[in-house]
Enzyme design. Structure first.
Site: not given
Ligand code: NAD
Length: 508
Positions: A161-163, A187-188, A190, A243, A262, A296, A395
């Site tokens: 999950a993201p933050w 995994k939330p 960090e 990414a 997502e 998002c 974005e």
């Molecule tokens: P992020 O992709 O950097 O991180 C998301 C999660 O992935 C975090 O828990 C992170 O620790 C983990 N992560 C990072 N690298 C990883 C790897 N190599 N392997 C496995 N896990 C890994 O995103 P963020 O910065 O936390 O959140 C913002 C992003 O989330 C934005 O792009 C936003 O659009 C997206 N988002 C999408 C939705 C949706 O429903 N589509 C909802 C909320 C947020």
């Protein structure tokens, strides 16, 4: 500050660690620590030991051990447990709101009125939905057989999950998975583990068996990748950036897992020339600034038909400038800081680069004075950027709205579709034919008409194009978290069946 000492109510309970495995909190064994920082002040509020791969293994083992028992419960039993879960969350609503505001910098009015009630409603929804897994009815489709479909849980789900909405993202991942009989390791991010841990703790308090819900708090590269590649994890559900989603997809594909992604968004906000301008201006400000733009589905690209363009820019800029940026715990605050100083600097970078090719109508500044130490950024409106420019295409994930004019309806819809993303969009018009056309032709998982942002537990949330695939919330999420099995019974009781002649011998 209305949060003396910047503590949160559950701080002492979480002293045992930030890993929730088999129904109890433990410390991570990676050998490294991480701090949750209050983005409104830059102060560290909670330091914890990060999960290493051994903690992920332990959590997956706990989820695997719990799976047969949980999958064997009746839908009614799972429903009862989720109803109790919703009741525990309701009792602890204020504790969740405070912790979420503290770790994210969200204004308390947002966590109290949106994040927390939305999560409780989602839990109540899945308590009902657990008893309502649907499928095709049994029948004699071949004539000689009775066929039916079993809808079965998949096993251990590994979710990331993201933050930006930590509590809601934990709920969106955990609830449909466990309602359908799976067990889960989440995994939330960090930066924001607090409310995911409290959510898992509340699940245990509600009587959900140990090991059904586990949380590992670690870095994406280490704990995240290990979880996605784990051989005992049957499915990966990821919410985050496009990414990272691509990387997650590579790892999950190599181990042939069910995958739900997502990802990012760059939602268009399409204003036709017959729109209610007052409604569109208010909708654009609320829709772009919600959660300090770290949403998002936030409105990021306003396309306004030429006759309304100048008035829209002027009024939206003025309304944005009136938004009260400040301490998330102060009653008068509309907009809190971004999640971190790094994210604030990233957002500022987009706007600084845009000054070379576009006009900053309002904002574009880091607030000073009392807000100086927090990760604040002023609500920002940017006009006159080209469609192909970075600020229109990428974005940003901050309180920044870009506004561009268009002439014909065709052009407006084409511009709305012209990014790699397809998560959400809105169309603003009083003409039913225009509205219907826009909802039909915009390539996005959600299209609002004359509003932008509202979500509801009964309706699916998910992307088109580079915004991913699969659905959160609603009964549609069960498509992700269940697999269907065809069961076929012979009804003839004949030893030599007619179709055997296609393999050996002649017709009897
Ligand atoms: P992020 O992709 O950097 O991180 C998301 C999660 O992935 C975090 O828990 C992170 O620790 C983990 N992560 C990072 N690298 C990883 C790897 N190599 N392997 C496995 N896990 C890994 O995103 P963020 O910065 O936390 O959140 C913002 C992003 O989330 C934005 O792009 C936003 O659009 C997206 N988002 C999408 C939705 C949706 O429903 N589509 C909802 C909320 C947020």
């Amino acid at each position: 500050m209305h949060n003396p000492g910047h503590r949160f109510q559950a701080q002492d309970r979480l002293a045992d660690g930030a890993q929730y495995i088999g129904g109890r909190l433990t410390k991570g064994t990676s050998g490294r620590t991480h701090a949750v920082v209050n983005p409104a002040t830059g102060e560290e509020v909670y330091t914890y030991e990060l999960a290493g791969t051994a903690d992920v293994d332990a959590a997956v083992a706990a989820a695997r051990a719990a799976f047969p028992g949980w999958a064997g419960t009746t839908p009614g039993e799972r429903s009862d447990a989720l109803h109790r879960f919703a009741a525990v969350l309701a009792e602890r609503a204020e504790e969740f709101a405070q912790a979420e505001s503290l770790q994210c910098g969200k204004p308390l009015k947002l966590t109290r009125e949106f994040d927390v009630p939305g999560t409780i409603d989602n839990t109540a929804f899945f308590a009902g939905a657990a008893r309502h897994l649907q499928g095709q009815s049994a029948g004699e489709y071949s004539g000689d057989h009775t066929s039916y479909v079993r809808r079965e849980p998949i096993g251990v789900v590994g979710s990331i999950a993201p933050w930006n909405y930590p509590l809601q993202m934990a709920a969106w991942k955990i609830l449909p998975a466990i309602a359908a009989g799976n067990t889960i390791v989440l995994k939330p991010a960090e930066l924001t583990p607090l409310t995911s841990l409290l959510f898992a703790e509340a699940a245990t308090h509600a009587g959900i068996p140990d090991g059904v819900v586990n949380i590992v708090t670690g870095l994406g590269k280490e704990a995240g990748e290990h979880l996605v590649g784990h051989p005992d994890v049957a499915m990966t559900s990821f919410t985050g950036s496009t990414a990272v989603g691509k990387r997650v997809a590579e790892i999950a594909t190599a181990t042939v897992k069910r995958l739900h992604l997502e990802l990012g968004g760059k939602a268009p906000f399409l204003v036709f020339d017959d729109a209610d301008l007052e409604a569109a201006v208010h909708g654009a400000v609320a829709g772009s600034l919600i959660n300090t733009g770290q949403d998002c589905t936030a409105a990021t690209r306003a396309y306004v038909q030429r006759p309304l363009y100048e008035a829209f820019v002027e009024r939206t800029g003025a309304l944005m400038a009136s938004v009260r940026v400040g301490d998330p715990f102060a009653p008068g605050t509309d907009l809190g800081p971004l999640i971190s100083h790094a994210q604030r600097d990233r957002v500022a970078g987009f706007v600084e680069r845009a000054r070379g090719y576009a006009r900053v109508v309002t904002g574009g500044e880091v607030p000073q004075g009392e807000l100086k130490s927090g990760a604040y950024y002023a609500p920002t409106l940017v006009a006159d950027a080209g469609q192909d420019s970075e600020i229109v295409q990428a974005e940003i994930f901050g309180p920044v709205l870009v506004v561009l004019p268009f002439d014909t309806d065709e052009e407006g819809i084409a511009l709305a579709n012209d990014t790699p993303y397809g998560l959400a969009a809105s169309a603003w018009t009083r003409d039913v034919y225009r509205a219907n056309r826009a909802t039909r032709e915009i390539k996005a998982g959600c299209v609002w008409v004359n509003d932008h942002i509202p979500i509801i537990s009964e309706m699916p949330h998910g992307g088109y194009k580079a915004s991913g695939f699969g659905k959160d919330m609603s009964a549609y999420s069960f498509e992700e978290y269940t697999q269907v099995k065809h069961v076929m019974f012979d009804n003839t009781a004949v030893a030599r069946k007619d179709w055997h002649r296609t393999v050996f011998g002649d017709r009897p």
